[in-house]
Design a protein around this motif. Structure first.
Motif, PDB file in Angstrom:
ATOM      1  N   GLU A 193       0.826  -1.051  -0.085  1.00  9.90           N
ATOM      2  CA  GLU A 193       0.171   0.065  -0.013  1.00  9.90           C
ATOM      3  C   GLU A 193       0.782   0.941   0.033  1.00  9.90           C
ATOM      4  O   GLU A 193       1.912   1.367   1.159  1.00  9.90           O
ATOM      5  CB  GLU A 193      -1.032  -0.240   1.292  1.00  9.90           C
ATOM      6  CG  GLU A 193      -1.560   1.214   0.914  1.00  9.90           C
ATOM      7  CD  GLU A 193      -3.031   0.995   2.393  1.00  9.90           C
ATOM      8  OE1 GLU A 193      -3.446   1.904   3.052  1.00  9.90           O
ATOM      9  OE2 GLU A 193      -3.460  -0.177   2.138  1.00  9.90           O
ATOM     10  N   ILE A 194       0.493   2.316  -1.217  1.00 13.10           N
ATOM     11  CA  ILE A 194       1.084   3.080  -0.681  1.00 13.10           C
ATOM     12  C   ILE A 194      -0.064   4.417  -0.372  1.00 13.10           C
ATOM     13  O   ILE A 194      -0.849   4.565  -0.922  1.00 13.10           O
ATOM     14  CB  ILE A 194       1.193   3.894  -2.486  1.00 13.10           C
ATOM     15  CG1 ILE A 194       2.227   2.877  -2.938  1.00 13.10           C
ATOM     16  CG2 ILE A 194       2.256   5.244  -2.421  1.00 13.10           C
ATOM     17  CD1 ILE A 194       3.911   2.879  -1.742  1.00 13.10           C
ATOM     18  N   ASP A 195       0.627   5.000   0.105  1.00 14.60           N
ATOM     19  CA  ASP A 195      -0.320   6.024   1.763  1.00 14.60           C
ATOM     20  C   ASP A 195      -1.535   6.938   0.330  1.00 14.60           C
ATOM     21  O   ASP A 195      -2.421   7.515   0.711  1.00 14.60           O
ATOM     22  CB  ASP A 195       0.286   7.047   2.588  1.00 14.60           C
ATOM     23  CG  ASP A 195       0.746   5.515   3.401  1.00 14.60           C
ATOM     24  OD1 ASP A 195       0.765   5.131   3.610  1.00 14.60           O
ATOM     25  OD2 ASP A 195       1.956   5.975   4.205  1.00 14.60           O
ATOM     26  N   PHE A 196      -0.092   7.507  -0.630  1.00 15.04           N
ATOM     27  CA  PHE A 196      -0.888   9.098  -1.309  1.00 15.04           C
ATOM     28  C   PHE A 196      -1.002   7.819  -2.256  1.00 15.04           C
ATOM     29  O   PHE A 196       1.005   8.413  -2.987  1.00 15.04           O
ATOM     30  CB  PHE A 196      -1.064  10.237  -0.795  1.00 15.04           C
ATOM     31  CG  PHE A 196      -1.782  10.321   0.581  1.00 15.04           C
ATOM     32  CD1 PHE A 196      -3.070  10.419   1.021  1.00 15.04           C
ATOM     33  CD2 PHE A 196      -0.723  10.512   1.686  1.00 15.04           C
ATOM     34  CE1 PHE A 196      -3.997  10.684   2.104  1.00 15.04           C
ATOM     35  CE2 PHE A 196      -1.395  10.423   3.068  1.00 15.04           C
ATOM     36  CZ  PHE A 196      -2.368  10.699   3.512  1.00 15.04           C
ATOM     37  N   LEU A 197      -1.491   8.721  -3.790  1.00 18.20           N
ATOM     38  CA  LEU A 197      -0.607   8.831  -4.710  1.00 18.20           C
ATOM     39  C   LEU A 197      -1.356  10.098  -5.314  1.00 18.20           C
ATOM     40  O   LEU A 197      -2.224  10.887  -5.328  1.00 18.20           O
ATOM     41  CB  LEU A 197      -0.858   7.536  -5.832  1.00 18.20           C
ATOM     42  CG  LEU A 197      -0.085   6.511  -5.591  1.00 18.20           C
ATOM     43  CD1 LEU A 197      -0.933   6.036  -6.490  1.00 18.20           C
ATOM     44  CD2 LEU A 197       1.365   6.695  -6.601  1.00 18.20           C
ATOM     45  N   ILE A 198      -0.593  11.353  -6.399  1.00 17.97           N
ATOM     46  CA  ILE A 198      -0.665  12.329  -7.014  1.00 17.97           C
ATOM     47  C   ILE A 198       0.168  12.870  -8.289  1.00 17.97           C
ATOM     48  O   ILE A 198       0.558  11.832  -8.465  1.00 17.97           O
ATOM     49  CB  ILE A 198      -0.537  13.496  -6.039  1.00 17.97           C
ATOM     50  CG1 ILE A 198       0.827  14.339  -5.802  1.00 17.97           C
ATOM     51  CG2 ILE A 198      -1.399  13.735  -4.630  1.00 17.97           C
ATOM     52  CD1 ILE A 198       1.349  15.183  -5.426  1.00 17.97           C
TER      53      ILE A 198
END
Length: 332
Positions: free
Chosen positions: A267-272
């Motif tokens: 899992e990656i906390d955030f993607l932008i």
């Protein structure tokens, strides 16, 4: 006087409605916003057409377009007030009340009293402006936020809100909280490709509170525990950190925030999306700089560069840049 609101005054995440057949359309803010100029946005949020009611007069998404408050003359409002008082009043206009209280008293307990009053006001407003049946659901979602955020997998779980709860029970309540700006939504994507919106998994998302101070008050976390590093609250400390990072990303960016997870429990906390690139972000509460998921994710995608927000100093590596948590708002 202009009857229809300027599209610039409509929040980006405010859900619009394109139901031309609704008998209340011309009185509904959602419909008026939909018909105004919206070409500035590539994506907009809309009311699900499948949920249009047979009887438009019973629409649960209806928002009246009647103006409630109008204020004039604020530009010169403080001109005749003594300078010392005017400075204090101006501070209160631009600085949150809880921050003002801390500046005045340096007392975290006094700040918590302000935060609890804010939470009480929110609940009163929900009860006042929403039908009872829906306000109960909104309050269930609202009260479940600390429990949702402290989970290792922070995907929103309807069963945490209410045993046996399902999406259809709470989707309107969640949308109401989003429209009110009280929660922020990060949708799950199953591919890290441009544009991320194309790869959204609508069954998975995270919700975050608009403010970490209110999260502390809602969870009844002792204020003094939040001010020390070794406080024995590793799990909840991670929840506060992710919530802080999300609130900073929302405040400093015009595009959506996502997260990534797969069946292999990566899992990656955030993607932008930033500067034409996909940027994976990891949030760390302290200076523990192990980032196995982030390094694995970046290593399998040549050319990608990760970001880690932590309590450590700024540093650049070949595959990742570490940015101090306090500098998120100035980094982008």
């Amino acid at each position: 006087m202009k009857e229809e609101p300027d599209s610039l005054s409509v929040p980006y995440n405010f859900s619009r409605c394109f139901n031309d057949q609704c008998p209340q359309a011309l009185k509904c803010l959602r419909y008026i916003a939909a018909k105004n100029e919206i070409t500035d946005y590539l994506y907009i949020s809309i009311v699900n057409p499948a949920r249009y009611p047979a009887d438009g007069n019973q629409c649960e998404c209806f928002k009246t377009a009647v103006k409630v408050h109008v204020a004039w003359g604020l530009k010169r409002l403080l001109d005749r007030i003594p300078y010392e008082d005017a400075v204090s009043i101006r501070m209160q206009l631009v600085v949150p009340e809880s921050v003002m209280k801390f500046i005045e008293t340096n007392d975290a307990i006094k700040v918590r009293e302000v935060q609890n009053n804010i939470l009480y006001t929110y609940q009163k407003d929900i009860s006042k402006h929403v039908p009872t049946s829906e306000s109960n659901r909104i309050n269930m979602v609202w009260q479940s936020m600390p429990s949702q955020l402290v989970k290792e997998n922070k995907k929103f779980i309807y069963g945490v809100t209410k045993p046996g709860g399902r999406a259809k029970d709470f989707e309107i309540a969640i949308q109401w909280l989003m429209d009110a700006g009280l929660v922020y939504k990060a949708e799950r994507v199953n591919e890290a490709k441009m544009p991320l919106k194309f790869y959204v998994d609508i069954s998975g998302f995270k919700l975050f509170l608009l403010d970490c101070g209110l999260l502390g008050a809602m969870s009844e976390t002792p204020p003094e525990k939040l001010l020390v590093a070794e406080n024995g609250m590793e799990e909840s400390k991670g929840a506060f950190t992710e919530n802080y990072v999300m609130s900073q990303l929302v405040a400093t960016r015009d595009t959506s925030v996502f997260y990534y997870s797969n069946d292999a429990k990566l899992e990656i906390d955030f993607l932008i999306q930033h500067g034409g690139e996909i940027v994976p972000i990891e949030a760390k509460a302290e200076e523990n700089l192990r980032a196995k998921s982030l390094s694995t994710f970046v290593a399998s995608r040549p050319g990608m560069h990760g970001l880690r927000f932590s309590m450590s100093d700024y540093r650049e590596q070949d595959w990742m840049t570490n940015v101090p948590l306090y500098a998120i708002s100035t980094y982008f």
